[in-house]
Structure formats: structure tokens, C-alpha cells
Design a protein around this motif. Structure first.
Motif, mmCIF file in Angstrom:
data_model
loop_
_atom_site.group_PDB
_atom_site.id
_atom_site.type_symbol
_atom_site.label_atom_id
_atom_site.label_comp_id
_atom_site.label_asym_id
_atom_site.label_seq_id
_atom_site.Cartn_x
_atom_site.Cartn_y
_atom_site.Cartn_z
ATOM 1 N N LEU A 74 2.786 -7.114 -4.167
ATOM 2 C CA LEU A 74 3.316 -6.414 -2.998
ATOM 3 C C LEU A 74 4.750 -5.961 -3.221
ATOM 4 O O LEU A 74 5.124 -4.832 -2.861
ATOM 5 C CB LEU A 74 3.243 -7.321 -1.764
ATOM 6 N N ASP A 75 5.576 -6.826 -3.810
ATOM 7 C CA ASP A 75 6.989 -6.495 -3.979
ATOM 8 C C ASP A 75 7.214 -5.443 -5.061
ATOM 9 O O ASP A 75 8.084 -4.586 -4.920
ATOM 10 C CB ASP A 75 7.772 -7.765 -4.324
ATOM 11 N N VAL A 76 6.424 -5.498 -6.142
ATOM 12 C CA VAL A 76 6.650 -4.584 -7.272
ATOM 13 C C VAL A 76 5.891 -3.267 -7.084
ATOM 14 O O VAL A 76 6.448 -2.183 -7.304
ATOM 15 C CB VAL A 76 6.240 -5.261 -8.594
ATOM 16 N N LEU A 77 4.625 -3.356 -6.698
ATOM 17 C CA LEU A 77 3.814 -2.142 -6.555
ATOM 18 C C LEU A 77 4.003 -1.485 -5.196
ATOM 19 O O LEU A 77 3.863 -0.269 -5.066
ATOM 20 C CB LEU A 77 2.330 -2.480 -6.764
ATOM 21 N N GLY A 78 4.264 -2.275 -4.163
ATOM 22 C CA GLY A 78 4.531 -1.729 -2.842
ATOM 23 C C GLY A 78 3.270 -1.508 -2.027
ATOM 24 O O GLY A 78 2.159 -1.429 -2.561
ATOM 25 N N PRO A 79 3.417 -1.408 -0.703
ATOM 26 C CA PRO A 79 2.257 -1.322 0.191
ATOM 27 C C PRO A 79 1.495 -0.005 0.127
ATOM 28 O O PRO A 79 0.366 0.074 0.610
ATOM 29 C CB PRO A 79 2.862 -1.531 1.583
ATOM 30 N N GLN A 80 2.089 1.031 -0.467
ATOM 31 C CA GLN A 80 1.377 2.309 -0.561
ATOM 32 C C GLN A 80 0.521 2.399 -1.811
ATOM 33 O O GLN A 80 -0.255 3.350 -1.980
ATOM 34 C CB GLN A 80 2.374 3.466 -0.552
ATOM 35 N N PHE A 81 0.612 1.405 -2.682
ATOM 36 C CA PHE A 81 -0.132 1.429 -3.941
ATOM 37 C C PHE A 81 -1.636 1.415 -3.683
ATOM 38 O O PHE A 81 -2.141 0.659 -2.849
ATOM 39 C CB PHE A 81 0.247 0.214 -4.787
ATOM 40 N N ARG A 82 -2.360 2.261 -4.435
ATOM 41 C CA ARG A 82 -3.817 2.309 -4.389
ATOM 42 C C ARG A 82 -4.353 2.523 -5.798
ATOM 43 O O ARG A 82 -3.824 3.342 -6.545
ATOM 44 C CB ARG A 82 -4.320 3.458 -3.501
ATOM 45 N N GLY A 83 -5.406 1.792 -6.148
ATOM 46 C CA GLY A 83 -6.095 2.079 -7.398
ATOM 47 C C GLY A 83 -6.774 3.435 -7.325
ATOM 48 O O GLY A 83 -7.077 3.938 -6.235
ATOM 49 N N ARG A 84 -7.043 4.023 -8.495
ATOM 50 C CA ARG A 84 -7.489 5.419 -8.512
ATOM 51 C C ARG A 84 -8.543 5.641 -9.590
ATOM 52 O O ARG A 84 -8.403 5.195 -10.730
ATOM 53 C CB ARG A 84 -6.269 6.309 -8.776
ATOM 54 N N THR A 85 -9.632 6.332 -9.227
ATOM 55 C CA THR A 85 -10.672 6.730 -10.177
ATOM 56 C C THR A 85 -10.771 8.251 -10.164
ATOM 57 O O THR A 85 -10.706 8.868 -9.096
ATOM 58 C CB THR A 85 -12.037 6.135 -9.790
ATOM 59 N N GLU A 86 -10.949 8.849 -11.339
ATOM 60 C CA GLU A 86 -11.021 10.304 -11.431
ATOM 61 C C GLU A 86 -12.228 10.754 -12.243
ATOM 62 O O GLU A 86 -12.622 10.083 -13.206
ATOM 63 C CB GLU A 86 -9.748 10.862 -12.085
ATOM 64 N N LEU A 87 -12.785 11.877 -11.851
ATOM 65 C CA LEU A 87 -13.734 12.622 -12.671
ATOM 66 C C LEU A 87 -12.991 13.838 -13.204
ATOM 67 O O LEU A 87 -12.479 14.656 -12.429
ATOM 68 C CB LEU A 87 -14.950 13.068 -11.852
ATOM 69 N N ARG A 88 -12.900 13.944 -14.524
ATOM 70 C CA ARG A 88 -12.152 15.017 -15.158
ATOM 71 C C ARG A 88 -13.024 15.676 -16.223
ATOM 72 O O ARG A 88 -14.065 15.138 -16.625
ATOM 73 C CB ARG A 88 -10.852 14.508 -15.780
ATOM 74 N N LEU A 104 -15.157 10.023 -16.776
ATOM 75 C CA LEU A 104 -14.955 9.104 -15.660
ATOM 76 C C LEU A 104 -13.808 8.187 -16.057
ATOM 77 O O LEU A 104 -13.942 7.320 -16.918
ATOM 78 C CB LEU A 104 -16.230 8.306 -15.386
ATOM 79 N N ARG A 105 -12.666 8.400 -15.426
ATOM 80 C CA ARG A 105 -11.423 7.747 -15.838
ATOM 81 C C ARG A 105 -11.071 6.628 -14.875
ATOM 82 O O ARG A 105 -10.891 6.841 -13.679
ATOM 83 C CB ARG A 105 -10.299 8.781 -15.874
ATOM 84 N N GLY A 106 -10.979 5.408 -15.388
ATOM 85 C CA GLY A 106 -10.692 4.245 -14.562
ATOM 86 C C GLY A 106 -9.218 4.050 -14.322
ATOM 87 O O GLY A 106 -8.405 4.263 -15.213
ATOM 88 N N GLY A 107 -8.894 3.607 -13.094
ATOM 89 C CA GLY A 107 -7.502 3.361 -12.732
ATOM 90 C C GLY A 107 -7.335 2.147 -11.841
ATOM 91 O O GLY A 107 -6.587 2.178 -10.867
ATOM 92 N N ALA A 108 -8.053 1.052 -12.164
ATOM 93 C CA ALA A 108 -7.908 -0.218 -11.439
ATOM 94 C C ALA A 108 -8.272 -0.066 -9.961
ATOM 95 O O ALA A 108 -7.593 -0.591 -9.085
ATOM 96 C CB ALA A 108 -6.489 -0.760 -11.593
ATOM 97 N N ASP A 109 -9.353 0.625 -9.705
ATOM 98 C CA ASP A 109 -9.834 0.893 -8.345
ATOM 99 C C ASP A 109 -10.807 -0.215 -7.941
ATOM 100 O O ASP A 109 -11.977 -0.195 -8.316
ATOM 101 C CB ASP A 109 -10.511 2.265 -8.333
ATOM 102 N N ALA A 169 -10.612 -1.615 -16.250
ATOM 103 C CA ALA A 169 -9.978 -0.572 -15.443
ATOM 104 C C ALA A 169 -10.987 0.389 -14.829
ATOM 105 O O ALA A 169 -10.659 1.130 -13.908
ATOM 106 C CB ALA A 169 -8.969 0.208 -16.286
ATOM 107 N N LEU A 170 -12.217 0.395 -15.341
ATOM 108 C CA LEU A 170 -13.289 1.236 -14.795
ATOM 109 C C LEU A 170 -14.487 0.328 -14.521
ATOM 110 O O LEU A 170 -15.416 0.235 -15.319
ATOM 111 C CB LEU A 170 -13.666 2.343 -15.780
#
Length: 517
Positions: A74-88, A104-109, A169-170
Motif C-alpha cells: 500500500l505504501d510503495v505501490l499506492g491505492p491507485q495501483f492495479r494489475g494489468r493484462t494486455e492483448l497486443r 497475451l501479456r501478463g502484468g500481475a493481474d 505474471a500471466l
């Protein structure tokens, strides 16, 4: 100033490091056959040290380790942090087809469910894509190693269980299958979701006369059998007659799982795909991230405070490990939710990007970077991290260790964090919810204490906040490491300390008006 206050407090704790446990707790420990040196405990009321017993010895913490991961997250990443997955893609869309690979790119979602994946693929259909004329590239390279689960020895006798899941991560739908098993006097029926291409379930369970509530007594680890393109999940062991149960398992290979879920979903949406699923290499991942690929669809998780709440209330190991590794790989982004940290192996300004990608040295393991983030945060709060051992940040570990004093320091620092409300509301409430919902129902701590629990074989621990009888908030840490900690013994000691604090009152100072609580 905070570092000075904590240093002063720790000096006070250290000065009483061998203080006796409260008399009723010491008596209970003797009754349970647990020696006092197997118990670490700290109780703080403001700057007053009420209990300090074996406070500077390291103990195995079990799941209270999650408090370090979530508070620092919470302190380092902050409350707006969200994991993210992308199709590219690096290809082009023309004539109803994607001419190139789908990445299919993983981002700790941690919320990347089968439904979320379906919605991403629906977005491809709205872009006019009906055929994919390349492969499905699975990019797990955000974390190093990309597959920490590969070849890892099982933690215990239930490697298929959700609590044992090792994230990457995915992690599509947590790689889980939900089994519905129903029996009557003579037959067993089993079904599985989500639907996976060419995957079915077959029961090799034997019916027995046993209480349905004890169905797990005869459960054995399922296995899967490959026959050409077909996979069969085989259920093994015994199952009670006239019983109906749902179980969630993780047994399929992750590439198999992702490809078969993709094929089943894409076909259901009317799409065509003749390629195969391929794991991305680190060099390929760098190319996808270099700006040369096109974003086709995206999914972001819930905000970090919501993920932290599920992590601590439910003691979710997979989410805890995801947050821990995110500390070593990601930073918050107000628009995207998150983006990768600058890589230690990125090209230098004087080095052409093409050549840097080819010759880049190995990246620092993500676990190491995550641990460095936590240790840096602790030192910034004036908390001595000497003797602490990190493995995965969830407490599902035989080697993770810290002292009761260090945990008390974390809880003290959390009280002055900007995100103290988010952290506090993530803790289970005694007799109400989470892992504390059935505990302390007859205690004055019920509905008032907010406590993270932890348990492993020979380990019981609690840590959190308990209002005393005067309404003053106390920090409470109890860690029991002993072969007799199971069978409710360690839990009785931990709950006993919580109850003792809830019934205690601070001495009233002279001329101080009585409490109006």
C-alpha cells in the motif's frame, strides 16, 4: 521523528525482552505442554510495553507475514495501483483477420478470470477480427523467473489445492478448474468449469459409506492423461455415497490451460484459430514492450486496497505472492493502473536498443527486488530488519522468519501511514469475518479486535489491533512455534492473549476523568 520514536520504543521492548507472559497465559501454556520459550509475544498500549516475551527471537510466522507484504504494498505501490493484462500484436488487422501473432501479456493481474478473458476476446470481435493467422504468445516475462512453479517441489501433500498456487505474471483464471461432484447410492457424476477445448473429467472415485462432511478423507491428487489433442482429468480416491461437493483444483499445465481456454472461448465467440500457444522468451517480451506492438484489448484488476482486503481477510496466498512480486516489478500509473519498473538490464543511452536486447545480461530475480523494496521501507521506518528471512511474502514457507518486535514495529508504523484506514479495514474482525469469524465470540474482543491469523504445521500466530477495556488501541503480536501448537493449543494461547488485552484497562491517572466509552 518517526524513526526516533520507534527506536526508543524498541529499546523499551528490548529492555523487557524476557518479561514473563501474563499469568493466565503462562498457566495455559503449561497446561498445553508448550514451553514458554516457544512463544513470542508483544503487547503495546501507545508507548507503554505491556508484554514483551522472547520479542527479539525470530519465529516462523505463517500467514501474518502477509502484513509486511500488504502494508508495504500500500505504501510503495499506492491505492491507485492495479494489475494489468494486455492483448497486443505486432501484426496488422485486415479483411477480418489478424495477420500476425496475438500476444497475451501478463502484468500481475490478480483478477484475470475466465470472464475477464472472454470480455477481452469480445473486444477483438468488435474490431472485426474473426481469424487469427498466427500463434497465441503467452508473455509471462514480467517476473523472473517467469515460471517459479516449474519444477518446484510441493509444499505439502496437496499441491493441487488453491492455497498452494504459485502465481506467475500471466495467471489466467488462476489456472483453476471447478469440480462439481455428486453421488447417489450407486453412481458418481462429475462436471468441470470453465470449458476447455478437448478437456474432460472422468471419475475413478470409489463410493464408500462415509459422512459427506468428511469427503476429503478419501481424496487423492487428480491426474491428467494426454491422448493426442485430448486431455482427461482423472479423479482418484474415494467419495461418500449420497454426497454433493464442489472442489477447486490446479492440475493442468499452464500453457495447456491457457491455450485450451482460449480455443474454447474464441470458438464460442465465432472466431477461428489454427495456430498454437507459445511461451514468449525474454527477448520477445522486450520487443513487445519496446513500443512496436499495438494494443488490442486490456483488463485491469480491482484497486490495490480491494486486493489487500481479500489477501488479509481470506489469507489468500496467491494474492499475497502477487503483491509481493509486484513490489519488485511494477509501479503505479494513474492512467494504466501500473507499468513495469525500469529494468536493470535496459539498454544504456549509448547502446543501440536492438543490440542491447540481444546481449542484455540476466535480470535480477523479481523476488530479490521485492525483498529489497520491503527492507528499504522497513529501514525508512526505523525498523531493524536484521534476522528477517523472506521467501514469497505470503507465509506459506518453512524458512520465512521475523521477530515479534519487528511485527510490532510494522503495526506501529502502519498506524501513521496515509493508507492506515485501507490497511486496518483489510484485517479480519474477531467473531465477524475472514479467518477470525468463528473466534472469540464470547470475548469482549468480539467485533472490536482486528487480527491477522497464521497457521502451519507446528506454527500458530496472530498480529493486529485490540482495544483494551478502556477503549485504547493496543498492538498485539503472538507467535507460537512448537510441535504441540496444533490441535487448538496454539490458537488457545493466541486467543487468550487477545482476550486478556480486551479485558485489561490502563491505570487511571490522577485527576483524569473516567472513560465515557
Amino acid at each position: 521523528m518517526r524513526r526516533l520514536l520507534l527506536a526508543t520504543l524498541f529499546a523499551a521492548i528490548g529492555a523487557t525482552a524476557h518479561a514473563a507472559l501474563p499469568e493466565p497465559i503462562a498457566r495455559l501454556a503449561a497446561e498445553k505442554g508448550i514451553p514458554e520459550n516457544a512463544i513470542g509475544a508483544v503487547v503495546l498500549r501507545g508507548d507503554e510495553v505491556l508484554v514483551s516475551h522472547e520479542a527479539t527471537r525470530t519465529f516462523t510466522p505463517a500467514s501474518i507475514m502477509k502484513l509486511f507484504t500488504t502494508m508495504v504494498g500500500l505504501d510503495v505501490l499506492g491505492p491507485q495501483f492495479r494489475g494489468r493484462t494486455e492483448l497486443r500484436t505486432t501484426g496488422e488487422v485486415a479483411g477480418g483477420a489478424l495477420h500476425g501473432d496475438l500476444v497475451l501479456r501478463g502484468g500481475a493481474d490478480g483478477d484475470f478470470t475466465a470472464d475477464a478473458f472472454t470480455h477481452m476476446l469480445e473486444k477483438l470481435r468488435t474490431k472485426g477480427i474473426r481469424r487469427i493467422e498466427g500463434n497465441l504468445i503467452l508473455d509471462r516475462q514480467l517476473w523472473q523467473p517467469a515460471r517459479a512453479d516449474a519444477g518446484a517441489p510441493p509444499f505439502d501433500e496437496s499441491p493441487e489445492a488453491y492455497y498452494n498456487l504459485i502465481p506467475d505474471a500471466l495467471l489466467l483464471n488462476m489456472n483453476l478448474q471447478t469440480l462439481d461432484i455428486t453421488s447417489d447410492a450407486k453412481t458418481i457424476k462429475a462436471s468441470v468449469l470453465p470449458e476447455l477445448d478437448n478437456v474432460r473429467v472422468r471419475s475413478a472415485l470409489t463410493l464408500v459409506d462415509r459422512d459427506c462432511a468428511k469427503w476429503e478423507d478419501g481424496w487423492k491428487i487428480p491426474e491428467y492423461v494426454r491422448n493426442g489433442p485430448n486431455l482427461t482429468v482423472v479423479l482418484k480416491g474415494t467419495f461418500p455415497r449420497n454426497c454433493s461437493r464442489t472442489n477447486v483444483i490446479n492440475v493442468l499445465d499452464r500453457t495447456d490451460y491457457a491455450e485450451r481456454l482460449f480455443r474454447a472461448t474464441w470458438e464460442r465467440l465465432g472466431g477461428q484459430f489454427n495456430g498454437q500457444a507459445v511461451e514468449a522468451s525474454e527477448a520477445q517480451s522486450r520487443a513487445f514492450n519496446s513500443g512496436s506492438s499495438t494494443l488490442l484489448a486490456e483488463h485491469v484488476s480491482r484497486s490495490l486496497p480491494e486486493m489487500v482486503r481479500d489477501t488479509n481477510k481470506l489469507s489468500d496466498n496467491g494474492l499475497a505472492r502477487t503483491i509481493f512480486l509486484s513490489l519488485g516489478s511494477l509501479q503505479a500509473d494513474p492512467l494504466l493502473g501500473s507499468r513495469p519498473l525500469p529494468d536493470l538490464a535496459d539498454a544504456s543511452p549509448a547502446q543501440p536498443q536492438c543490440c542491447a536486447m540481444m546481449d542484455a545480461p540476466p535480470r535480477m530475480p523479481t523476488q530479490v527486488r521485492a525483498e529489497l523494496e520491503i527492507r528499504t521501507w522497513l529501514r525508512g521506518q526505523g525498523i531493524d530488519d536484521t534476522g528477517m528471512v523472506f521467501e514469497n511474502g505470503s507465509g506459506l514457507s518453512r524458512i520465512e522468519r521475523f521477530t515479534p518486535e519487528q511485527m510490532a514495529g510494522l503495526l506501529r508504523a502502519a498506524q501513521t501511514s496515509l493508507w492506515a484506514p485501507e490497511f486496518l479495514t483489510s484485517l479480519p474482525i474477531a467473531a465477524i469475518d475472514g479467518t477470525m469469524r468463528r473466534r472469540l465470540k464470547e470475548s469482549p474482543a468480539a467485533m472490536r479486535a482486528r487480527i491477522k491469523t497464521g497457521s502451519l504445521k507446528n506454527v500458530v500466530a496472530i498480529a493486529g489491533y485490540v482495544p483494551d477495556a478502556s477503549g485504547r488501541q493496543c498492538i498485539v503480536v503472538v507467535m507460537v512455534n512448537h510441535e504441540r501448537a496444533g490441535n487448538g493449543n496454539g490458537r488457545a494461547l493466541a486467543d487468550g492473549v487477545i482476550d486478556w488485552v480486551a479485558r485489561s484497562a490502563a491505570p487511571q491517572a490522577a485527576n483524569e476523568p473516567p472513560s465515557t466509552r
